[in-house]
Scaffold this active site. Structure first.
Site, PDB file in Angstrom:
ATOM      1  N   GLN A 251       0.820  -1.209   0.000  1.00 11.11           N
ATOM      2  CA  GLN A 251       0.000   0.000   0.000  1.00 11.11           C
ATOM      3  C   GLN A 251       0.849   1.252   0.000  1.00 11.11           C
ATOM      4  O   GLN A 251       0.510   2.260  -0.612  1.00 11.11           O
ATOM      5  CB  GLN A 251      -0.984   0.016   1.175  1.00 11.11           C
ATOM      6  CG  GLN A 251      -2.075  -1.028   1.054  1.00 11.11           C
ATOM      7  CD  GLN A 251      -2.685  -1.073  -0.338  1.00 11.11           C
ATOM      8  OE1 GLN A 251      -3.360  -0.160  -0.757  1.00 11.11           O
ATOM      9  NE2 GLN A 251      -2.416  -2.152  -1.082  1.00 11.11           N
ATOM     10  N   HIS A 254       1.787   3.092  -3.237  1.00 15.71           N
ATOM     11  CA  HIS A 254       0.766   3.798  -4.017  1.00 15.71           C
ATOM     12  C   HIS A 254       0.978   5.311  -4.037  1.00 15.71           C
ATOM     13  O   HIS A 254       0.687   5.970  -5.032  1.00 15.71           O
ATOM     14  CB  HIS A 254      -0.634   3.542  -3.428  1.00 15.71           C
ATOM     15  CG  HIS A 254      -1.337   2.371  -4.019  1.00 15.71           C
ATOM     16  ND1 HIS A 254      -1.626   2.284  -5.344  1.00 15.71           N
ATOM     17  CD2 HIS A 254      -1.819   1.234  -3.458  1.00 15.71           C
ATOM     18  CE1 HIS A 254      -2.258   1.144  -5.589  1.00 15.71           C
ATOM     19  NE2 HIS A 254      -2.381   0.477  -4.473  1.00 15.71           N
ATOM     20  N   GLU A 319      -9.113   1.320   5.338  1.00 13.82           N
ATOM     21  CA  GLU A 319      -9.629   0.889   4.046  1.00 13.82           C
ATOM     22  C   GLU A 319      -9.412  -0.629   3.869  1.00 13.82           C
ATOM     23  O   GLU A 319     -10.338  -1.366   3.552  1.00 13.82           O
ATOM     24  CB  GLU A 319      -8.880   1.654   2.944  1.00 13.82           C
ATOM     25  CG  GLU A 319      -9.335   1.343   1.541  1.00 13.82           C
ATOM     26  CD  GLU A 319      -8.384   1.916   0.497  1.00 13.82           C
ATOM     27  OE1 GLU A 319      -7.225   2.256   0.840  1.00 13.82           O
ATOM     28  OE2 GLU A 319      -8.801   2.021  -0.672  1.00 13.82           O
ATOM     29  N   HIS A 320      -8.148  -1.058   4.069  1.00 20.64           N
ATOM     30  CA  HIS A 320      -7.824  -2.484   4.009  1.00 20.64           C
ATOM     31  C   HIS A 320      -7.367  -2.925   5.396  1.00 20.64           C
ATOM     32  O   HIS A 320      -6.518  -2.268   5.993  1.00 20.64           O
ATOM     33  CB  HIS A 320      -6.666  -2.761   3.044  1.00 20.64           C
ATOM     34  CG  HIS A 320      -6.873  -2.231   1.659  1.00 20.64           C
ATOM     35  ND1 HIS A 320      -6.340  -1.041   1.227  1.00 20.64           N
ATOM     36  CD2 HIS A 320      -7.566  -2.734   0.606  1.00 20.64           C
ATOM     37  CE1 HIS A 320      -6.691  -0.828  -0.036  1.00 20.64           C
ATOM     38  NE2 HIS A 320      -7.429  -1.827  -0.439  1.00 20.64           N
ATOM     39  N   ASP A 353      -7.106  -6.732  -4.800  1.00 22.43           N
ATOM     40  CA  ASP A 353      -7.033  -5.596  -5.724  1.00 22.43           C
ATOM     41  C   ASP A 353      -7.438  -5.962  -7.143  1.00 22.43           C
ATOM     42  O   ASP A 353      -7.969  -5.135  -7.887  1.00 22.43           O
ATOM     43  CB  ASP A 353      -5.595  -5.052  -5.776  1.00 22.43           C
ATOM     44  CG  ASP A 353      -5.303  -4.109  -4.635  1.00 22.43           C
ATOM     45  OD1 ASP A 353      -6.277  -3.636  -4.018  1.00 22.43           O
ATOM     46  OD2 ASP A 353      -4.124  -3.855  -4.361  1.00 22.43           O
ATOM     47  N   HIS A 412     -53.789  17.320   3.935  1.00 30.57           N
ATOM     48  CA  HIS A 412     -53.435  15.899   4.043  1.00 30.57           C
ATOM     49  C   HIS A 412     -54.619  15.127   4.623  1.00 30.57           C
ATOM     50  O   HIS A 412     -55.007  14.072   4.104  1.00 30.57           O
ATOM     51  CB  HIS A 412     -52.224  15.707   4.968  1.00 30.57           C
ATOM     52  CG  HIS A 412     -50.904  16.056   4.343  1.00 30.57           C
ATOM     53  ND1 HIS A 412     -50.594  17.316   3.919  1.00 30.57           N
ATOM     54  CD2 HIS A 412     -49.813  15.282   4.073  1.00 30.57           C
ATOM     55  CE1 HIS A 412     -49.354  17.318   3.421  1.00 30.57           C
ATOM     56  NE2 HIS A 412     -48.869  16.088   3.499  1.00 30.57           N
TER      57      HIS A 412
END
Lengths: 423, 423
Positions: A251, A254, A319-320, A353, A412
């Site tokens: 990760q 990235h 996230e992961h 992924d 109504h």
């Protein structure tokens, strides 16, 4: 890497680029121009930002076929198998319309309808990941979206990269436009002659794309604006340091702002991972990026108990999340917040992924507390169904009218009472 | 009302109040102050905007009990029955976690987890609709949200209205704060001593509340920012003009910017509805509001065929859609865009506002093209589950590594290959 004890309310807070006021104004201008001038504005901005003026902005069947012929068989086979796995997983997410009946003749229900049209943004250059195209397109297709439009900025030669075209062809996406940036978001939102507007826009992009998506949100739907990638690893004494380190680095490579965190109950492991990270980092092509990420947003936390470690993991809401402990399924019920959870030593994050099946578009920056991976549901919407019988109105009409009057909404009440008074 | 032929791409476009730059800055200030100063900022703004300084900001059990003792039995019974119906409907929306296994030992799945905490904003004064409280709280409760916090601005006497307290007590909501406006959104987002932050904020409010919700979105989740109410009626010669008119007025009375539209294939009905609307309007307490709404955003469209009428209905993508035609179920499959669909002459829209069971929080302003009613799912989030076996990595690891290298992500490839090389 430094090893520190877990503290209360752990979080990896990063300042996500929200764009400057100037960038925002530029994007507003582009969107307004595309709305007003349609294709001619798109053409103008493409020349300005991408430096090209393609003969045709719409990709032809010939271009798709030519790219496909150039691709090697193994690449195509891998892409096909990935699509198949990802499609199979997403098919499990399909929701059915349902209804329920009552003895008095009332029918209530929920109708699920696919969106009419979805737009997928594919970034240019190296960021044109085939996996990202697959992850955006498959859930829309499985949802039953009839029209899927792909947009991507043209390269210097006026074309899209072969891998983008090959992936699109494998997916069966046929409407592809060589348009990028904020002008692409404008085109998808407002349309122009030849390009009908879509209902939802997904896919990653640079800050101009992100700002444009935020601005058009409401006119169309959008996915989340994704932040830098994150991985958290929960590990005990059974974890293998070389695996943990490799996954953290996967990760970290990235983005300099990506985050990789280990939370462990085992000091020996903590120390071994620290050593392994430094060692593995040295030979990585993207060691500069990964190194900065590890330095600024990497961490190894030592917890006294598994309960403390789990609390830290839930605070991170990563996230992961990898769970490399003796019995990963035993701790799963206590994991409340994570985008995707990888169980066991063999489940390295990259498995998810590209290939396993679940979506890789996941909530970042702690939003896993309240957000989900991209799903088939994101490409559908629901309508409530209410069919009241005469008997039901007779039995309950006066109560409904009273409720309306409680809220001082006389019209109504009268609408319901009209059905009671007339036969 | 004027009767006009349907045209292509019908839409009711209204300029929704987005707030001024000044209002936005004021809200940003309030949020920042609450974030920094916590309760003391809340106290200060409550005095400034609500003109009161309650002894305690948290509603006590005694206050709840006192309001409950004053309420009449019929009111309580109606609220109870409404909650029961609404709970029963929402229980049908509960999603299960699921998983799937492969012969090679791989397990993939989706885990559904309720949010930890939800905040419900209840506007002050007359807009403190008990139905709105029920519609926000029930889906959160059914989702399994453990902590539900209600906030509402104190009245001039420093208290909340009895009906708000009675409804909260019936629902079992116990954490209620006398805080309103942007400061309430700040309190729910950032918390202060005694009030823990929540993960999602729902419920309607004025422009300051709406702006505050937009600004905190991302730190917490929010529901949609709702626009003025809308009703579209699809009717043929079998429809009763007095019903159609009454139902159109039931939405028109909400707001001068509300919209009421009839699309019909029958000229006689169109003319009769036009007459009925004017006649019924005269005796309505809110005739001024309803009259303005009908004048500015009301319309009667005449279609040559049912297909044309359906096209117009789909173009409108109305919040509420009534289908008063000979066989409403026969046209349902062709209705693609609507928040809630009311089938048949007995199903007047107010039936769904209070009592039937489906949620009355619905997409407005054409967003039914891509948005859904508030559901139980909105108070849950999902996590993907990936458990790869050694056998699966052996079989597919090289393909996953190749895919990673296609995207030039070497650390991804190595993370998978680590599992292949070591035994």
């Amino acid at each position: 890497m430094k090893i520190t004890p877990v503290t209360a309310d752990l979080s990896i807070k990063r300042t996500i680029d929200q764009g400057t006021e100037e960038q925002r104004k530029a994007v507003l201008n582009i969107l307004e121009d595309v709305k007003q001038d349609g294709f001619s504005a798109v053409k103008r901005y493409t020349l300005q930002f991408d430096g090209v003026s393609p003969d045709a902005f719409k990709v032809t069947q010939e271009e798709l076929d030519a790219a496909y012929r150039k691709a090697d068989n193994r690449t195509i086979a891998i892409i096909q198998e990935a699509i198949q796995n990802i499609r199979a997983f997403h098919e499990r997410q399909v929701q059915q319309s349902w209804f329920t009946t009552k003895p008095d003749g009332t029918i209530l229900g929920q109708k699920v309808t696919p969106l009419d049209a979805a737009g997928v943004y594919v970034p240019g250059g190296l960021a044109a990941y085939p996996s990202s195209i697959i992850m955006n397109v498959v859930p829309a297709q499985v949802a039953g979206v009839e029209r899927i439009v792909m947009v991507s900025p043209p390269q210097k030669d006026g074309n899209l990269t072969d891998i983008v075209l090959v992936t699109a062809k494998e997916l069966g996406v046929e409407e592809i436009w060589k348009i990028g940036g904020a002008q692409a978001i404008g085109a998808l939102t407002y349309g122009f002659e030849g390009l009908e507007p879509v209902d939802k826009i997904t896919g990653p992009g640079n800050i101009f794309v992100a700002l444009a998506k935020q601005i058009v949100f409401g006119t169309v739907d959008i996915d989340m604006i994704a932040g830098p990638s994150e991985i958290a690893v929960l590990a005990d004494h059974t974890a293998k340091a070389s695996y943990v380190a490799a996954d953290m680095l996967s990760q970290a490579e990235h983005d300099k702002m990506a985050s990789a965190v280990l939370v462990t109950t085992d000091r020996t492991l903590a120390e071994a991972v620290s050593v392994e990270v430094e060692a593995q980092l040295k030979t990585l092509p993207k060691r500069e990026i990964a190194g900065a990420s590890i330095r600024d947003y990497g961490a190894i936390y030592l917890a006294e108990t598994m309960d403390d470690a789990l609390q830290a993991i839930n605070d991170l809401a990563a996230e992961h999340l990898e769970v490399q402990v003796e019995d990963p399924w035993a701790v799963l019920p206590n994991i409340r917040h994570a985008g995707a959870i990888f169980l066991g030593s063999q489940s390295s994050e990259p498995v998810g992924d590209y290939f396993a099946g679940p979506n890789h578009i996941l909530p970042t920056n702690g939003t896993a507390r309240f957000s989900s991976p991209l799903t088939v549901e994101d490409f559908t919407k629901k309508s409530s169904i209410i069919s009241y019988s005469k008997e039901a109105v007779k039995a309950h009409g006066d109560k409904i009218a009273s409720f309306a009057r409680m809220e001082e909404l006389e019209a109504h009440a009268r609408a319901v009472e009209k059905r009671l008074e007339e036969d």
